[in-house]
Structures are given as C-alpha cells and as structure tokens.
Write a protein that holds these residues in place. Structure first.
Motif, PDB file in Angstrom:
ATOM      1  N   THR A 201       0.831  -1.211   0.000  1.00 15.32           N
ATOM      2  CA  THR A 201       0.000   0.000   0.000  1.00 15.32           C
ATOM      3  C   THR A 201       0.868   1.264   0.000  1.00 15.32           C
TER       4      THR A 201
ATOM      5  N   GLN B  48       1.611   3.066   2.297  1.00 14.67           N
ATOM      6  CA  GLN B  48       0.997   4.066   3.161  1.00 14.67           C
ATOM      7  C   GLN B  48       1.463   3.947   4.592  1.00 14.67           C
TER       8      GLN B  48
ATOM      9  N   ASP C 219      -7.786  -6.461  -0.431  1.00 15.60           N
ATOM     10  CA  ASP C 219      -7.381  -5.632  -1.567  1.00 15.60           C
ATOM     11  C   ASP C 219      -6.775  -4.329  -1.038  1.00 15.60           C
ATOM     12  N   GLU C 220      -6.032  -3.675  -1.919  1.00 15.49           N
ATOM     13  CA  GLU C 220      -5.232  -2.528  -1.509  1.00 15.49           C
ATOM     14  C   GLU C 220      -6.051  -1.377  -0.916  1.00 15.49           C
ATOM     15  N   THR C 221      -7.163  -1.030  -1.564  1.00  9.33           N
ATOM     16  CA  THR C 221      -7.979   0.094  -1.084  1.00  9.33           C
ATOM     17  C   THR C 221      -8.507  -0.194   0.323  1.00  9.33           C
ATOM     18  N   THR C 222      -8.972  -1.415   0.522  1.00  4.93           N
ATOM     19  CA  THR C 222      -9.493  -1.799   1.836  1.00  4.93           C
ATOM     20  C   THR C 222      -8.406  -1.645   2.898  1.00  4.93           C
TER      21      THR C 222
ATOM     22  N   ILE D 297      -5.630   0.192   2.719  1.00  9.67           N
ATOM     23  CA  ILE D 297      -5.238   1.599   2.900  1.00  9.67           C
ATOM     24  C   ILE D 297      -6.213   2.263   3.875  1.00  9.67           C
ATOM     25  N   ASN D 298      -7.505   2.023   3.680  1.00  5.16           N
ATOM     26  CA  ASN D 298      -8.514   2.592   4.577  1.00  5.16           C
ATOM     27  C   ASN D 298      -8.404   2.023   5.981  1.00  5.16           C
TER      28      ASN D 298
ATOM     29  N   LYS E  75      -5.571   3.857   7.526  1.00  3.90           N
ATOM     30  CA  LYS E  75      -5.840   5.283   7.673  1.00  3.90           C
ATOM     31  C   LYS E  75      -6.836   5.540   8.805  1.00  3.90           C
TER      32      LYS E  75
END
Ligand code: ZN
Length: 200
Positions: free
Chosen positions: A97, A99, A188-191, A193-194, A197
């Motif tokens: 990620t 992040q 998955d990446e978006t999940t 990252i959130n 965050k």
C-alpha cells in the motif's frame, strides 16, 4: 517404474503445502523439460535458504543476514510506530500500500490454546521489550494491532490490549473495513489503505 531420482523429487514436492501426489508428479515432469541452467538456478536458490535467510532480531521479518532487516534500518521510518502482525506474509500486503511509515513486529502465530499456541509461544515478550525501550526514552510508542479478524486474531488482540494498557503505549487497531474472517494477505489494496488510515 519411475527412476529413483524422479521418485525422490516427487516425494519432496508432494510434502509442500497445497501439492498432493498428483500435482507433485505433474510438477516434476514439468521440471524434467526445463533447461539444465534453470534447474541449477532453482536448486541453488533452495540450497541457499538455510544459510542466507535469517530472522531480523528486532521485528522477526526476514533478512539476508543476522542483522536488522531493511525495514528496521530504514531511517525514514518511524521506529516507534509498530504494526503487530501474525506472520511475515502479512507484511507484504501492508508494504504494497506504501501508506505505512512505521515498522513491524511479527508475533509468529495467534493465541489458540487448542493448537497449543499459548501467549508464551508467541513473540510477545520481545514486543514488550521494544515498547519499554521507547518508554524509557520518553517516546510514546503506537502499537497497531493488524491481526486477522478471526476468533484467534480477536483473542490475541484482546490479550495484547489488556497486557499493554498499563504501559501507556497508544494502542490502535485496523479499521474493520476488513470483512470478518478475511485474511490480511488477501485484502485488496484500497481496503487495506482505509483500514490503516482509519485505525482506531
Ligand atoms: Zn526488522
């Protein structure tokens, strides 16, 4: 009926996770058709594993010598933000990620008394030592519990929260956008990252 050396290879392959006798045989026959140089390369890479792959003495990630790993020695990372994961494979999706700017601590399993995995079998003592070192320097560590949302993951998170509470370390958890029962490894990446965050 198979040459002994081929049989030996199939025996070894069939002991690998996810490979039964049939797929091991198929894989062995595939290897027979490969150029000798490729086979030597593969064999050498496997042969080098015990001597060349070690665990980082601080976070227990993999490293190529007995020294600290590339993440622990990265000056740009915040050493006091420690993401606690079950195993080394969990580091890969988090790193992907890009992040996360802290470091890791690999527990080496989750608490599961039925499987004989009691807290003393995990690298919890080592985590406490790391936390104490920061507190001694008057730096507040943040411990992010990035454990899989399973019964064992929850049990371990609860155990660590109780254990660490008196220490004055900040304890956060990944946001449960990660669905129950789903592995960090497959998130998955978006999940992810959130989840990082909006940790809480
Ligand atoms: Zn390390």
């Amino acid at each position: 009926m198979l040459p002994p050396s081929l049989k030996t290879l199939i025996d070894h392959l069939s002991r690998l996770p996810g490979l039964g006798q049939r797929s091991a045989t198929r894989l062995a026959f595939y290897l027979i058709g490969q150029p000798p140089a490729d086979l030597h390369g593969l064999a050498q890479a496997i042969k080098d594993l015990p001597a060349k792959i070690k665990h980082c003495p601080r976070c227990f990630n993999l490293t190529s010598n007995s020294e600290l790993c590339a993440i622990c020695t990265d000056k740009k990372r915040q050493q006091n933000i420690i993401c606690v994961v079950e195993d080394i494979l969990d580091i890969i999706p988090i790193e992907r990620t890009r992040q996360f700017n802290g470091v890791y601590h690999v527990l080496g399993g989750l608490i599961s008394p039925i499987d004989g995995l009691t807290p003393d079998k995990l690298r919890i003592k080592e985590l406490i030592v790391r936390i104490k070192q920061f507190l001694a320097q008057k730096v507040q560590p943040e411990i992010i519990l990035a454990l899989n949302p399973t019964t064992e993951g929850d049990t371990t998170a609860l155990y660590l929260e109780k254990l660490l509470k008196p220490s004055n370390a900040k304890i956060t958890k990944l946001n449960r956008g990660l669905s129950t029962g789903s592995d960090l490894e497959y998130a998955d990446e978006t999940t992810l990252i959130n989840a990082l965050k909006y940790r809480h």
